[in-house]
Design a protein around this motif. Structure first.
Motif, PDB file in Angstrom:
ATOM      1  N   UNK A   1      19.287  -4.517  14.316  1.00  0.00           N
ATOM      2  CA  UNK A   1      19.270  -4.231  12.890  1.00  0.00           C
ATOM      3  C   UNK A   1      20.693  -4.237  12.350  1.00  0.00           C
ATOM      4  N   UNK A   2      20.852  -4.825  11.164  1.00  0.00           N
ATOM      5  CA  UNK A   2      22.183  -5.022  10.593  1.00  0.00           C
ATOM      6  C   UNK A   2      22.206  -4.520   9.153  1.00  0.00           C
ATOM      7  N   UNK A   3      23.269  -3.799   8.794  1.00  0.00           N
ATOM      8  CA  UNK A   3      23.439  -3.344   7.422  1.00  0.00           C
ATOM      9  C   UNK A   3      23.858  -4.518   6.551  1.00  0.00           C
ATOM     10  N   UNK A   4      23.049  -4.841   5.545  1.00  0.00           N
ATOM     11  CA  UNK A   4      23.397  -5.924   4.616  1.00  0.00           C
ATOM     12  C   UNK A   4      23.701  -5.369   3.225  1.00  0.00           C
ATOM     13  N   UNK A   5      23.299  -4.135   2.976  1.00  0.00           N
ATOM     14  CA  UNK A   5      23.592  -3.488   1.712  1.00  0.00           C
ATOM     15  C   UNK A   5      22.606  -3.823   0.604  1.00  0.00           C
TER      16      UNK A   5
ATOM     17  N   UNK B 235       3.629   1.181   1.130  1.00  0.00           N
ATOM     18  CA  UNK B 235       2.747   1.440   2.261  1.00  0.00           C
ATOM     19  C   UNK B 235       3.420   2.415   3.232  1.00  0.00           C
ATOM     20  N   UNK B 236       4.728   2.262   3.407  1.00  0.00           N
ATOM     21  CA  UNK B 236       5.475   3.167   4.284  1.00  0.00           C
ATOM     22  C   UNK B 236       5.482   4.577   3.720  1.00  0.00           C
ATOM     23  N   UNK B 237       5.650   4.703   2.404  1.00  0.00           N
ATOM     24  CA  UNK B 237       5.619   6.028   1.776  1.00  0.00           C
ATOM     25  C   UNK B 237       4.289   6.709   2.057  1.00  0.00           C
ATOM     26  N   UNK B 238       3.191   5.996   1.837  1.00  0.00           N
ATOM     27  CA  UNK B 238       1.868   6.568   2.081  1.00  0.00           C
ATOM     28  C   UNK B 238       1.685   6.926   3.554  1.00  0.00           C
ATOM     29  N   UNK B 239       2.155   6.053   4.441  1.00  0.00           N
ATOM     30  CA  UNK B 239       2.003   6.302   5.878  1.00  0.00           C
ATOM     31  C   UNK B 239       2.776   7.544   6.308  1.00  0.00           C
ATOM     32  N   UNK B 240       4.020   7.668   5.870  1.00  0.00           N
ATOM     33  CA  UNK B 240       4.805   8.853   6.217  1.00  0.00           C
ATOM     34  C   UNK B 240       4.168  10.124   5.652  1.00  0.00           C
ATOM     35  N   UNK B 241       3.708  10.061   4.401  1.00  0.00           N
ATOM     36  CA  UNK B 241       3.130  11.239   3.755  1.00  0.00           C
ATOM     37  C   UNK B 241       1.838  11.671   4.444  1.00  0.00           C
ATOM     38  N   UNK B 242       1.108  10.724   5.013  1.00  0.00           N
ATOM     39  CA  UNK B 242      -0.144  11.040   5.702  1.00  0.00           C
ATOM     40  C   UNK B 242       0.065  11.460   7.148  1.00  0.00           C
ATOM     41  N   UNK B 243       1.248  11.198   7.692  1.00  0.00           N
ATOM     42  CA  UNK B 243       1.474  11.467   9.111  1.00  0.00           C
ATOM     43  C   UNK B 243       2.468  12.626   9.245  1.00  0.00           C
ATOM     44  N   UNK B 244       3.690  12.342   9.672  1.00  0.00           N
ATOM     45  CA  UNK B 244       4.639  13.438   9.911  1.00  0.00           C
ATOM     46  C   UNK B 244       5.934  13.283   9.118  1.00  0.00           C
ATOM     47  N   UNK B 245       5.906  12.466   8.061  1.00  0.00           N
ATOM     48  CA  UNK B 245       7.119  12.251   7.288  1.00  0.00           C
ATOM     49  C   UNK B 245       8.072  11.304   7.993  1.00  0.00           C
ATOM     50  N   UNK B 246       9.151  10.930   7.318  1.00  0.00           N
ATOM     51  CA  UNK B 246      10.122  10.030   7.934  1.00  0.00           C
ATOM     52  C   UNK B 246      11.125   9.515   6.930  1.00  0.00           C
ATOM     53  N   UNK B 247      11.967   8.602   7.393  1.00  0.00           N
ATOM     54  CA  UNK B 247      13.026   8.019   6.578  1.00  0.00           C
ATOM     55  C   UNK B 247      12.750   6.548   6.280  1.00  0.00           C
ATOM     56  N   UNK B 248      12.892   6.192   5.026  1.00  0.00           N
ATOM     57  CA  UNK B 248      12.792   4.817   4.574  1.00  0.00           C
ATOM     58  C   UNK B 248      14.180   4.402   4.132  1.00  0.00           C
ATOM     59  N   UNK B 249      14.733   3.377   4.763  1.00  0.00           N
ATOM     60  CA  UNK B 249      16.121   2.988   4.534  1.00  0.00           C
ATOM     61  C   UNK B 249      16.179   1.590   3.942  1.00  0.00           C
ATOM     62  N   UNK B 250      16.781   1.457   2.767  1.00  0.00           N
ATOM     63  CA  UNK B 250      16.979   0.161   2.111  1.00  0.00           C
ATOM     64  C   UNK B 250      18.388  -0.344   2.383  1.00  0.00           C
ATOM     65  N   UNK B 251      18.487  -1.676   2.608  1.00  0.00           N
ATOM     66  CA  UNK B 251      19.792  -2.293   2.822  1.00  0.00           C
ATOM     67  C   UNK B 251      20.053  -2.630   4.266  1.00  0.00           C
ATOM     68  N   UNK B 252      18.975  -2.721   5.062  1.00  0.00           N
ATOM     69  CA  UNK B 252      19.096  -3.038   6.492  1.00  0.00           C
ATOM     70  C   UNK B 252      18.147  -4.178   6.819  1.00  0.00           C
ATOM     71  N   UNK B 253      18.651  -5.191   7.516  1.00  0.00           N
ATOM     72  CA  UNK B 253      17.848  -6.354   7.889  1.00  0.00           C
ATOM     73  C   UNK B 253      17.692  -6.422   9.404  1.00  0.00           C
ATOM     74  N   UNK B 254      16.554  -6.944   9.839  1.00  0.00           N
ATOM     75  CA  UNK B 254      16.330  -7.134  11.268  1.00  0.00           C
ATOM     76  C   UNK B 254      16.802  -8.517  11.665  1.00  0.00           C
TER      77      UNK B 254
END
Length: 209
Positions: A117-121, A93-112
């Protein structure tokens, strides 16, 4: 051409010819990769694309940049996912949202954790990355191709996967999931939201112009 994560794209005026050239990518110099009709160059911490008279620059993400983003939290161009062992469905859903809007970064390995936000890997980054990209390349998942560049970061011994999703051209919008145009998403603030029908109709009209 190696995959990299890109930050802060900006288009600038034409520039003079590059005088320093190298065959390998070295952050201490200017290195260029030249396909048929354009030129990719890395200049210190910047990746530069020249097409004709237009130059576009992106800042390359590093661990220091990631830490700044963690402190700032999610916003319209950054989304964090835990994805420790598997790809969450919401990532698409984030991929579609970024592609339809202004682009962005999707980061895996981070928890709220509360408001932070904390890096969990990511435990098996090869598997998670391959699973994510293979689903996106499957014909049934997403209706248009989306340009994605990826990078792995080592943050305190933990692997973080960073995916830069580019905005699609208007002729390749709306981007939606599972063959259902009602599953068109837009990025607003720090979240992904289903597009209203008037938004979908507007994108369809614009794509035909």
């Amino acid at each position: 051409m190696p995959f990299v994560a890109l930050v802060a794209a900006k288009a600038v005026k034409p520039w003079p010819g590059i005088k320093r050239w190298k065959s390998a990518w070295d952050h201490k110099a200017t290195d260029c990769w030249v396909p048929k009709d354009n030129r990719w160059c890395r200049v210190d911490a910047w990746l530069v694309l020249t097409v004709g008279d237009t130059r576009t620059e992106w800042r390359i993400m590093n661990v220091s940049e990631l830490k700044k983003l963690l402190r700032a939290g999610e916003w319209n161009d950054i989304e964090f996912k835990e994805a420790r062992t598997d790809v969450p469905k919401s990532a698409f859903e984030t991929v579609a949202a970024f592609a339809n809007t202004h682009g962005g970064h999707l980061v895996f390995g981070v928890a709220q954790r509360g408001q932070a936000y904390e890096v969990i890997g990511v435990e098996n980054p090869e598997k998670v990355q391959n699973d994510f990209l293979s689903v996106l390349h499957a014909d049934a998942k997403i209706n248009h191709d989306v340009k994605i560049t990826e990078q792995r970061l080592n943050a305190a011994g933990k692997t973080v996967l960073v995916f830069r999703i580019a905005e699609n051209q208007r002729t390749r919008k709306p981007v939606y999931l599972d063959g259902d145009i009602r599953r068109t998403f837009l990025r607003k603030g720090g979240g992904d939201y289903k597009a209203q029908m008037q938004d979908i109709e507007r994108m369809v009209r614009d794509s035909a112009v």
